[in-house]
Design a protein around this motif. Structure first.
Motif, short mmCIF file in Angstrom:
data_model
loop_
_atom_site.label_atom_id
_atom_site.label_comp_id
_atom_site.label_asym_id
_atom_site.label_seq_id
_atom_site.Cartn_x
_atom_site.Cartn_y
_atom_site.Cartn_z
N ARG A 71 2.96 -3.65 -7.68
CA ARG A 71 4.23 -3.12 -8.15
C ARG A 71 5.28 -3.06 -7.05
O ARG A 71 6.40 -2.59 -7.28
CB ARG A 71 4.01 -1.73 -8.76
N CYS A 72 4.95 -3.52 -5.85
CA CYS A 72 5.95 -3.61 -4.79
C CYS A 72 6.97 -4.69 -5.15
O CYS A 72 6.60 -5.82 -5.47
CB CYS A 72 5.27 -3.95 -3.45
N VAL A 73 8.26 -4.34 -5.10
CA VAL A 73 9.31 -5.28 -5.47
C VAL A 73 10.04 -5.82 -4.24
O VAL A 73 11.07 -6.49 -4.36
CB VAL A 73 10.32 -4.63 -6.45
N THR B 115 7.77 7.87 6.41
CA THR B 115 7.59 6.55 5.82
C THR B 115 6.98 6.67 4.43
O THR B 115 5.94 7.30 4.24
CB THR B 115 6.69 5.68 6.71
N ARG B 116 7.64 6.06 3.45
CA ARG B 116 7.22 6.20 2.06
C ARG B 116 7.87 5.10 1.23
O ARG B 116 8.79 4.41 1.70
CB ARG B 116 7.64 7.57 1.52
N CYS B 117 7.39 4.97 0.01
CA CYS B 117 8.04 4.09 -0.97
C CYS B 117 8.98 4.95 -1.82
O CYS B 117 8.51 5.79 -2.61
CB CYS B 117 6.99 3.42 -1.86
N PRO B 118 10.28 4.80 -1.68
CA PRO B 118 11.21 5.62 -2.46
C PRO B 118 11.06 5.43 -3.96
O PRO B 118 11.38 6.35 -4.73
CB PRO B 118 12.59 5.16 -1.97
N ILE B 119 10.58 4.27 -4.39
CA ILE B 119 10.37 4.07 -5.82
C ILE B 119 9.20 4.92 -6.29
O ILE B 119 9.28 5.63 -7.30
CB ILE B 119 10.12 2.58 -6.12
N ARG B 120 8.09 4.87 -5.54
CA ARG B 120 6.91 5.67 -5.91
C ARG B 120 7.26 7.16 -5.94
O ARG B 120 6.80 7.91 -6.81
CB ARG B 120 5.78 5.42 -4.92
N ASP B 121 8.09 7.61 -4.99
CA ASP B 121 8.44 9.03 -4.91
C ASP B 121 9.55 9.43 -5.88
O ASP B 121 9.99 10.58 -5.88
CB ASP B 121 8.86 9.38 -3.49
N GLY B 122 10.05 8.48 -6.68
CA GLY B 122 11.06 8.80 -7.67
C GLY B 122 12.45 8.97 -7.12
O GLY B 122 13.34 9.48 -7.82
N LEU C 209 0.82 -1.21 0.00
CA LEU C 209 0.00 0.00 0.00
C LEU C 209 0.85 1.26 0.00
O LEU C 209 0.40 2.32 -0.45
CB LEU C 209 -0.94 0.00 1.20
N LEU C 210 2.07 1.18 0.51
CA LEU C 210 2.98 2.32 0.37
C LEU C 210 3.30 2.54 -1.11
O LEU C 210 3.39 3.68 -1.57
CB LEU C 210 4.27 2.08 1.15
N ARG C 211 3.46 1.45 -1.82
CA ARG C 211 3.74 1.55 -3.27
C ARG C 211 2.51 1.99 -4.04
O ARG C 211 2.60 2.84 -4.93
CB ARG C 211 4.22 0.18 -3.78
N GLU C 212 1.35 1.43 -3.69
CA GLU C 212 0.11 1.72 -4.41
C GLU C 212 -1.05 1.77 -3.41
O GLU C 212 -1.64 0.73 -3.09
CB GLU C 212 -0.18 0.64 -5.45
N PRO C 213 -1.39 2.93 -2.91
CA PRO C 213 -2.50 3.01 -1.96
C PRO C 213 -3.83 2.52 -2.53
O PRO C 213 -4.71 2.10 -1.77
CB PRO C 213 -2.57 4.50 -1.62
#
Length: 418
Positions: free
Chosen positions: A383-385, A398-405, A364-368
């Motif tokens: 899409r979480c790897v 707290t975040r997904c560094p991939i989602r945030d670029g 959900l961090l990757r895709e809420p």
């Protein structure tokens, strides 16, 4: 052993958990969001949970809601007190406005607390290491136990008064209640140590106090360790126990909890924030990024001890299911399956094996909006790897560094969903 009865064919149908009804069987699990710099709710935290609720979960769990100031992993975490209530009310209202229910994870970090940051001694069943504050814990006495139990009850009442529909009592990861359960950490010789019944006494008293405080105003469940990740998860040789809390002890503890009658469900978990955190998460172990999140001796310690403390466990979907199956056999209480729930197949597997709800975290961090995507298209792939780069981010936001670029997306462009 009688095979478990499948729960439902449709995970997106409404489902009852104790006195409340969720719109589906998907729960956003408790993950510290790092969005409370003054130990109070912020607009950033509200926006985070609003987005998750809008993404389709049945319930979003707010973490970490400490029951006492010394029970925080650091001073930036919410602790449940009157000053926090206005913000908590706004937070639950935002979650409700998107059609989801709101849950609060109530806990006391025990030896996982940072005594330097909190400016209060960390607590434990005895004098055990508290690495975040580079100190030893204060051994709780009878007065501490009475106060902590009361703190849990008061925090539960505050949560319900602020609109929370569910309460998750943290009894995992070697936080305070979990540390009392562990034969490795609890060497007490009073009524709160020794046998499993003694080691489980504090948790049972806390659960009773929480239930008495809220009655049927909210669902109450506990996050219970099945294995601390220390030793082996099964029984020891020759009848001798392994050093950590294992699945046999977890099943016996769950049976005690069930007999007490204070819980609506159990959420099985694993690993130790003190001793083996990666056992909960599986996937990559981002040792460099963890070290970079600290300064001074802690950074050096993680760089040196990372290969020992941050172990690598291969990721697979529903990776906690083998242990959780044993708990499913042991109790009839509803269970919430956590760990590698990322697609329709893993959700359906959980329900087919008799689990009542599933909990999602990193995905959900990757895709809420992953729950809505799965509901609309059962072939959806998360899409979480499982790089776990989100884990060191808890020390900032707290975040997904991939989602945030912040780091390249290994699935882009071929893996991108339209």
């Amino acid at each position: 052993m009688t095979p478990p009865t499948p729960v439902t064919a449709d995970p997106f149908a409404p489902a009852t958990l104790g006195p409340v009804t969720l719109r589906n069987r998907l729960i956003k699990c408790a993950t510290f969001e790092g969005r409370t710099p003054d130990a109070l709710v912020t607009d950033d935290l509200i926006d985070f949970h609003r987005e998750v609720a809008a993404g389709g979960v049945g319930m979003s769990t707010v973490a970490y809601c400490a029951v006492a100031p010394e029970g925080r992993t650091d001073r930036h975490q919410i602790w449940m007190r009157p000053e926090a209530m206005d913000g908590l009310e706004q937070l639950t209202a935002a979650i409700h406005s998107e059609g989801a229910l709101a849950a609060a994870q109530l806990g006391h970090a025990g030896a996982v607390a940072n005594s330097v940051s909190n400016r209060k001694a960390a607590l434990g069943p005895g004098r055990i290491p508290a690495p975040m504050g580079m100190s030893l814990t204060h051994k709780v006495d009878s007065d501490d136990i009475a106060r902590i139990t009361r703190n849990f009850a008061e925090a539960a009442k505050i949560a319900v008064d602020c609109g929370f529909d569910g309460l998750e009592v943290h009894c995992g990861h070697n936080y305070l209640l979990s540390s009392f359960l562990s034969p490795l950490l609890n060497h007490r010789r009073d009524g709160y140590g020794g046998s499993l019944e003694g080691r489980a006494r504090l948790a049972r008293e806390v659960l009773e106090a929480v239930r008495n405080a809220v009655g049927d105003q909210a669902a109450v469940w506990t996050k219970l360790n099945m294995f601390d990740g220390v030793g082996r998860p099964g029984p020891g040789r020759g009848g001798k126990p392994w050093s950590g809390f294992n699945v046999d002890a977890a099943c016996a503890t769950a049976q005690l909890f069930e007999a007490d009658g204070h819980l609506d469900a159990i959420e099985p978990t694993a690993g130790s924030s003190l001793l083996n955190p990666m056992y909960l998460f599986h996937g990559d172990a981002p040792r460099k990024e963890f070290a970079d999140a600290f300064h001074g001796p802690m950074r050096t310690g993680i760089r040196v001890g990372g290969p020992i403390f941050l172990k690598h466990y291969k990721y697979r979907d529903a990776y906690l299911l083998p242990l959780a199956r044993e708990l499913r056999k042991a109790v009839s209480l509803p269970l919430i399956l956590l760990g590698g729930i990322t697609d329709r197949a893993s959700i359906q597997t959980a329900l087919d094996e008799g689990f009542d709800f599933v909990a999602m975290g990193r995905a959900l961090l990757r895709e809420p909006d992953l729950p809505l995507s799965i509901q609309n298209d059962p072939s959806t792939v998360s899409r979480c790897v499982h790089c776990n780069l989100c884990m060191p981010s808890i020390y900032s936001t707290t975040r997904c560094p991939i989602r945030d670029g912040e780091v390249p997306d290994p699935l882009s462009p071929a893996g991108q969903r339209n």
